[in-house]
Scaffold this motif. Structure first.
Motif, PDB file in Angstrom:
ATOM      1  N   PRO A   1       0.804  -1.220   0.000  1.00  8.12           N
ATOM      2  CA  PRO A   1       0.000   0.000   0.000  1.00  8.12           C
ATOM      3  C   PRO A   1       0.839   1.274   0.000  1.00  8.12           C
ATOM      4  O   PRO A   1       1.978   1.293   0.476  1.00  8.12           O
ATOM      5  CB  PRO A   1      -0.787  -0.106   1.311  1.00  8.12           C
ATOM      6  N   ILE A   2       0.254   2.325  -0.561  1.00  7.18           N
ATOM      7  CA  ILE A   2       0.785   3.673  -0.403  1.00  7.18           C
ATOM      8  C   ILE A   2       0.343   4.159   0.977  1.00  7.18           C
ATOM      9  O   ILE A   2      -0.851   4.119   1.289  1.00  7.18           O
ATOM     10  CB  ILE A   2       0.222   4.618  -1.481  1.00  7.18           C
ATOM     11  N   LYS A   3       1.285   4.601   1.785  1.00  8.08           N
ATOM     12  CA  LYS A   3       0.944   5.038   3.145  1.00  8.08           C
ATOM     13  C   LYS A   3       1.087   6.553   3.271  1.00  8.08           C
ATOM     14  O   LYS A   3       2.142   7.112   2.953  1.00  8.08           O
ATOM     15  CB  LYS A   3       1.828   4.320   4.170  1.00  8.08           C
ATOM     16  N   ILE A   4       0.021   7.191   3.713  1.00 10.26           N
ATOM     17  CA  ILE A   4       0.024   8.641   3.891  1.00 10.26           C
ATOM     18  C   ILE A   4       0.998   8.998   5.010  1.00 10.26           C
ATOM     19  O   ILE A   4       0.894   8.471   6.121  1.00 10.26           O
ATOM     20  CB  ILE A   4      -1.386   9.145   4.249  1.00 10.26           C
ATOM     21  N   PRO A   5       1.979   9.863   4.732  1.00  5.71           N
ATOM     22  CA  PRO A   5       2.962  10.166   5.780  1.00  5.71           C
ATOM     23  C   PRO A   5       2.336  10.909   6.965  1.00  5.71           C
ATOM     24  O   PRO A   5       1.303  11.584   6.816  1.00  5.71           O
ATOM     25  CB  PRO A   5       3.999  11.037   5.063  1.00  5.71           C
ATOM     26  N   LYS A   6       2.951  10.771   8.118  1.00  4.42           N
ATOM     27  CA  LYS A   6       2.446  11.402   9.337  1.00  4.42           C
ATOM     28  C   LYS A   6       2.307  12.912   9.138  1.00  4.42           C
ATOM     29  O   LYS A   6       3.238  13.568   8.653  1.00  4.42           O
ATOM     30  CB  LYS A   6       3.404  11.151  10.499  1.00  4.42           C
ATOM     31  N   GLY A   7       1.160  13.439   9.515  1.00  2.69           N
ATOM     32  CA  GLY A   7       0.951  14.882   9.459  1.00  2.69           C
ATOM     33  C   GLY A   7       0.541  15.409   8.098  1.00  2.69           C
ATOM     34  O   GLY A   7       0.278  16.608   7.951  1.00  2.69           O
ATOM     35  N   CYS A   8       0.470  14.532   7.087  1.00  2.00           N
ATOM     36  CA  CYS A   8       0.102  14.980   5.735  1.00  2.00           C
ATOM     37  C   CYS A   8      -1.415  15.051   5.604  1.00  2.00           C
ATOM     38  O   CYS A   8      -2.114  14.084   5.900  1.00  2.00           O
ATOM     39  CB  CYS A   8       0.671  14.024   4.692  1.00  2.00           C
ATOM     40  N   SER A   9      -1.909  16.183   5.115  1.00  2.00           N
ATOM     41  CA  SER A   9      -3.353  16.346   4.929  1.00  2.00           C
ATOM     42  C   SER A   9      -3.730  16.484   3.458  1.00  2.00           C
ATOM     43  O   SER A   9      -4.903  16.661   3.136  1.00  2.00           O
ATOM     44  CB  SER A   9      -3.848  17.580   5.692  1.00  2.00           C
ATOM     45  N   SER A  10      -2.731  16.403   2.560  1.00  2.66           N
ATOM     46  CA  SER A  10      -3.012  16.561   1.128  1.00  2.66           C
ATOM     47  C   SER A  10      -1.996  15.757   0.319  1.00  2.66           C
ATOM     48  O   SER A  10      -0.983  16.286  -0.143  1.00  2.66           O
ATOM     49  CB  SER A  10      -2.958  18.046   0.728  1.00  2.66           C
ATOM     50  N   LEU A  11      -2.296  14.464   0.154  1.00  2.00           N
ATOM     51  CA  LEU A  11      -1.421  13.577  -0.614  1.00  2.00           C
ATOM     52  C   LEU A  11      -1.918  13.504  -2.054  1.00  2.00           C
ATOM     53  O   LEU A  11      -3.071  13.151  -2.295  1.00  2.00           O
ATOM     54  CB  LEU A  11      -1.406  12.180   0.011  1.00  2.00           C
ATOM     55  N   HIS A  12      -1.054  13.861  -3.011  1.00  2.00           N
ATOM     56  CA  HIS A  12      -1.436  13.892  -4.421  1.00  2.00           C
ATOM     57  C   HIS A  12      -0.756  12.786  -5.212  1.00  2.00           C
ATOM     58  O   HIS A  12       0.386  12.409  -4.935  1.00  2.00           O
ATOM     59  CB  HIS A  12      -1.034  15.237  -5.052  1.00  2.00           C
ATOM     60  N   HIS A  13      -1.450  12.297  -6.225  1.00  2.00           N
ATOM     61  CA  HIS A  13      -0.885  11.341  -7.181  1.00  2.00           C
ATOM     62  C   HIS A  13      -0.287  12.091  -8.368  1.00  2.00           C
ATOM     63  O   HIS A  13      -0.778  13.137  -8.775  1.00  2.00           O
ATOM     64  CB  HIS A  13      -1.966  10.384  -7.696  1.00  2.00           C
ATOM     65  N   GLU A  14       0.797  11.544  -8.924  1.00  2.00           N
ATOM     66  CA  GLU A  14       1.397  12.049 -10.161  1.00  2.00           C
ATOM     67  C   GLU A  14       1.885  10.839 -10.956  1.00  2.00           C
ATOM     68  O   GLU A  14       2.851  10.192 -10.557  1.00  2.00           O
ATOM     69  CB  GLU A  14       2.564  13.006  -9.862  1.00  2.00           C
ATOM     70  N   VAL A  15       1.244  10.540 -12.081  1.00  2.00           N
ATOM     71  CA  VAL A  15       1.633   9.390 -12.896  1.00  2.00           C
ATOM     72  C   VAL A  15       2.741   9.805 -13.868  1.00  2.00           C
ATOM     73  O   VAL A  15       2.694  10.892 -14.446  1.00  2.00           O
ATOM     74  CB  VAL A  15       0.422   8.797 -13.643  1.00  2.00           C
ATOM     75  N   GLU A  16       3.752   8.941 -14.026  1.00  2.00           N
ATOM     76  CA  GLU A  16       4.917   9.331 -14.824  1.00  2.00           C
ATOM     77  C   GLU A  16       5.516   8.144 -15.583  1.00  2.00           C
ATOM     78  O   GLU A  16       5.468   7.010 -15.118  1.00  2.00           O
ATOM     79  CB  GLU A  16       6.013   9.933 -13.921  1.00  2.00           C
ATOM     80  N   LEU A  17       6.118   8.448 -16.713  1.00  2.00           N
ATOM     81  CA  LEU A  17       6.958   7.497 -17.414  1.00  2.00           C
ATOM     82  C   LEU A  17       8.334   7.517 -16.764  1.00  2.00           C
ATOM     83  O   LEU A  17       8.924   8.588 -16.585  1.00  2.00           O
ATOM     84  CB  LEU A  17       7.097   7.878 -18.889  1.00  2.00           C
ATOM     85  N   GLY A  18       8.842   6.345 -16.416  1.00  2.00           N
ATOM     86  CA  GLY A  18      10.170   6.249 -15.829  1.00  2.00           C
ATOM     87  C   GLY A  18      11.147   5.617 -16.806  1.00  2.00           C
ATOM     88  O   GLY A  18      10.808   4.665 -17.516  1.00  2.00           O
ATOM     89  N   ILE A  19      12.351   6.164 -16.856  1.00  2.00           N
ATOM     90  CA  ILE A  19      13.418   5.637 -17.694  1.00  2.00           C
ATOM     91  C   ILE A  19      14.365   4.823 -16.819  1.00  2.00           C
ATOM     92  O   ILE A  19      14.854   5.327 -15.800  1.00  2.00           O
ATOM     93  CB  ILE A  19      14.224   6.780 -18.357  1.00  2.00           C
ATOM     94  N   VAL A  20      14.644   3.576 -17.202  1.00  2.00           N
ATOM     95  CA  VAL A  20      15.622   2.760 -16.503  1.00  2.00           C
ATOM     96  C   VAL A  20      16.949   2.870 -17.260  1.00  2.00           C
ATOM     97  O   VAL A  20      17.018   2.527 -18.445  1.00  2.00           O
ATOM     98  CB  VAL A  20      15.191   1.284 -16.423  1.00  2.00           C
ATOM     99  N   ILE A  21      17.961   3.366 -16.586  1.00  2.00           N
ATOM    100  CA  ILE A  21      19.269   3.531 -17.223  1.00  2.00           C
ATOM    101  C   ILE A  21      19.950   2.170 -17.380  1.00  2.00           C
ATOM    102  O   ILE A  21      19.971   1.361 -16.450  1.00  2.00           O
ATOM    103  CB  ILE A  21      20.158   4.487 -16.403  1.00  2.00           C
ATOM    104  N   GLY A  22      20.507   1.936 -18.573  1.00  2.00           N
ATOM    105  CA  GLY A  22      21.079   0.631 -18.871  1.00  2.00           C
ATOM    106  C   GLY A  22      22.590   0.556 -18.789  1.00  2.00           C
ATOM    107  O   GLY A  22      23.148  -0.532 -18.633  1.00  2.00           O
TER     108      GLY A  22
END
Length: 219
Positions: free
Chosen positions: A55-76
């Motif tokens: 699971p994604i766990k909301i950090p302590k004290g955080c009241s506004s957790l946002h999602h950001e979807v991204e393409l990730g590059i794996v360096i070879g």
């Protein structure tokens, strides 16, 4: 062991995650930020990785957790001061990733001129898909990214709208950080970021190549 087989275990040996902020103009605008004239870089620790079933766990004290979807590059392969015209030779593969952001932490840090480390690097802030072979994404500069929260579409964009493309990012970043096998470059998120709360389910996809699903929980 083949290089592809080794890279598929990037979580185990990759040494850094270099993330790019505000790389889509509409996303910059939705947060009230100016469109950058050069890449905005920050680091996420590799301890922030999670994979399917965790699971994604909301950090302590955080009241506004946002999602950001991204393409990730794996360096070879290792590279320093890579030229843009051969930057794609350093791509070992790809991932779909979420750059989870404690937006309230980030807003406070911005106001005080402080680093974004807590906002961007907390445990579980980098959910990722499995390794995607390079051949499965022929053009990383034109691939659809989408994200749903509880089946409601929140983000639906395309990497063709990135301000700085993949070869430029690899070249630029390698001028400051030595890129090593298993390192990840997160290329930024399209518009539509929004808050999530405990109990929400995030689903995201990269074209028709892969999908991921993560549940949000309180820490």
């Amino acid at each position: 062991m083949s290089n592809t087989s080794k890279l598929s275990r990037f979580i185990e040996f990759g040494r850094k995650i270099v993330a790019v902020g505000r790389n889509y103009s509409e996303h910059a605008a939705e947060l009230g930020n100016a469109v950058p004239t050069k890449p905005i870089l920050f680091l996420k620790p590799t301890s922030s990785y999670i994979t399917a079933g965790n699971p994604i766990k909301i950090p302590k004290g955080c009241s506004s957790l946002h999602h950001e979807v991204e393409l990730g590059i794996v360096i070879g392969q290792r590279g320093v001061d890579i030229q843009e015209n051969n930057a794609m030779d350093y791509v070992g593969g790809y991932i779909l990733a979420l750059d989870m952001t404690a937006r309230d932490f980030q807003d406070e840090a911005k106001k005080k001129g402080q680093p974004w480390s807590l906002a961007k690097g907390f445990d579980t802030s980098c959910p990722v898909s499995g390794f995607i072979e390079k051949e499965k994404i022929l053009d990383p500069g034109n691939v659809r990214l989408w994200l749903k929260v509880n089946d409601a579409v929140k983000q639906d964009g395309n990497t063709k709208d990135m301000i700085f493309n993949v070869p430029f990012l690899i070249s630029y970043i390698s001028g400051f950080f030595t890129l090593e096998p298993g390192d990840i470059i997160l290329t930024g998120t399209p518009s539509g970021v929004s808050p999530v709360v405990a109990g929400d389910v995030i689903r995201a996809g990269l074209a028709d190549v892969t999908e991921i699903e993560f549940k949000v929980e309180k820490k």
